[in-house]
Design an enzyme around this catalytic site. Structure first.
Site, mmCIF file in Angstrom:
data_model
loop_
_atom_site.group_PDB
_atom_site.id
_atom_site.type_symbol
_atom_site.label_atom_id
_atom_site.label_comp_id
_atom_site.label_asym_id
_atom_site.label_seq_id
_atom_site.Cartn_x
_atom_site.Cartn_y
_atom_site.Cartn_z
ATOM 1 N N HIS A 148 0.812 -1.216 0.000
ATOM 2 C CA HIS A 148 0.000 0.000 0.000
ATOM 3 C C HIS A 148 0.849 1.271 0.000
ATOM 4 O O HIS A 148 0.344 2.360 -0.319
ATOM 5 C CB HIS A 148 -0.902 -0.007 1.243
ATOM 6 N N ASP A 355 -8.669 -2.904 -19.313
ATOM 7 C CA ASP A 355 -9.035 -3.666 -20.512
ATOM 8 C C ASP A 355 -7.755 -4.188 -21.149
ATOM 9 O O ASP A 355 -6.939 -3.414 -21.635
ATOM 10 C CB ASP A 355 -9.801 -2.750 -21.474
#
Length: 410
Positions: A148, A355
């Protein structure tokens, strides 16, 4: 899981072009979460040609633009930095003899995602681990597990979108990445005492929380939105807060706080493309009896008020929840840990915009191996589900049935 997963030997993926080093300073919000591993799992129904090699190559190209992700954490005189060493990220290609993961995908995450060897990331660990798994049905999954410190959810979604764009043949990512705090513009500031508190709480792991995959129906969400004029997140958070409180807390006088994440980029004017941590997590305090018995609109209003207080304070670049001595101590957090519910949303972060060649994912799943306390994440729209998909680690085994019953009664 029913499918048999065969993994390749992990390899290191380096940036496709060499470059110099340098260090990236961490913001105070980065420091709060440094070492905390998070996993995003993207499920794709539509096949692409050789997803493992296609994504591996695109990952290498993306690291040219996102060089800090190929680096390592370093401690210099007590201050954490990202050293842009170019040591690369870990990558595994895998195949699975079966269909794509079912609704309970989060329960089988270890088969289709890489995990760090320890509960928290070490300085020597890569800042990103990625596994691409191709299923015999033609679909595939992309699992990214990251430290993180290098990015928040918004930042990692931006990176995965860039990998997809490069995999589809674009010469450069559509968003110019920014990681330097000095170049980012305004960022939230967390006092040193609060940073220390956050980092201490990270070590209070609760491994007795059950992973659940639930849906908050659209019919319920629409009714709450119309009646109380709120957002989807506010409606979902209020529902989860009340249902979980009723299921787990029997003392009406006990505290039942809600914590939720607020992305501050647009409110602070942070530079577009910044992918470091830029959010705050205010606490909404209320007694269990109040949360369990009041109207759902009252909980919505409490959440709205907390958001407004945070946003009012962003002009100073300071986190409202961390101001004026309001930060709880580690002992206070420890005593309240199972009572506090943290709720976040990945619905608008951009994970569903990744995508890799044949459209967006049919599902996005959040997962964490290490949580200090109960946590729920509202995920992007899931194909085939009539509602908001919530992946949670928020109840102990003895409270699962009561929690699910409360949700069903809404």
């Amino acid at each position: 899981m029913s499918a048999v997963v065969t993994k390749s030997v992990p390899v290191v993926v380096f940036p496709s072009e060499p470059a110099g080093g340098g260090n990236i300073n961490l913001s105070s919000v980065d420091e709060c979460h440094a070492g905390l591993p998070v996993t995003s799992l993207l499920v794709f129904d539509n096949p692409i040609v050789d997803p493992v090699e296609t994504i591996k190559r695109a990952l290498s190209e993306a690291l040219v633009h996102y060089r800090p992700i190929a680096g390592r954490l370093a401690d210099e005189g007590g201050a954490l930095r990202i050293a842009c060493t170019g040591e690369g990220v870990s990558f595994v290609g895998a195949s699975a003899s079966g269909n794509l993961p079912p609704t309970s995908a989060t329960l089988q995450i270890k088969d289709i995602a890489l995990q760090y060897p320890a509960d928290l990331c070490r300085h020597s660990d890569p800042l990103l681990l990625m596994q691409v798994t191709e299923f015999s049905c033609g679909g595939f999954t992309v699992a990214a597990t990251w430290n993180h410190a290098v990015a928040d959810g918004k930042g990692m979604a931006q990176f995965l979108q860039a990998v997809g764009e490069l995999g589809r043949g674009m010469p450069t990512p559509s968003v110019l990445p920014v990681r330097s705090c000095e170049e980012a513009g305004s960022l939230p500031v967390v006092p040193a005492s609060a940073v220390a508190m956050h980092r201490a709480v990270m070590n209070l792991a609760n491994k007795n929380l059950v992973a659940l995959d639930v849906t908050v129906p659209w019919s319920l969400i629409r009714r709450i939105k119309v009646e109380y004029g709120c957002t989807v997140f506010e409606a979902v958070a209020a529902v989860l807060w009340r249902c979980r409180t009723r299921a787990v807390i029997t003392d009406p006088e006990a505290a039942a706080p809600l914590s939720f994440a607020c992305n501050l980029r647009k409110h602070l004017g942070t530079k577009d493309g910044y992918y470091g941590n830029c959010f705050t997590q205010p606490l909404v305090y209320a007694a269990a009896g109040t949360v369990a018995n009041c109207e759902i609109g009252d909980l919505v209003n409490l959440i709205k008020c907390a958001k407004e207080k945070v946003l009012l304070d962003t002009s100073n670049g300071e986190c409202e929840s961390e101001r004026q001595g309001s930060t709880p101590t580690v002992d206070q957090i420890k005593n309240l840990l199972y009572n506090i519910l943290a709720v976040g949303s990945w619905r608008n972060l951009g994970f569903d915009g990744a995508d890799f060649g044949h459209g967006s994912p049919s599902r996005v799943v959040w997962h964490m191996e290490q949580v200090a306390g109960p946590c729920c994440i509202a995920c992007p729209p899931c194909k085939g589900k009539d509602g908001v998909n919530v992946v949670s680690l928020c109840v102990k085994p003895e409270h699962v049935d009561a929690f699910l019953a409360e949700l069903a009664s809404m």
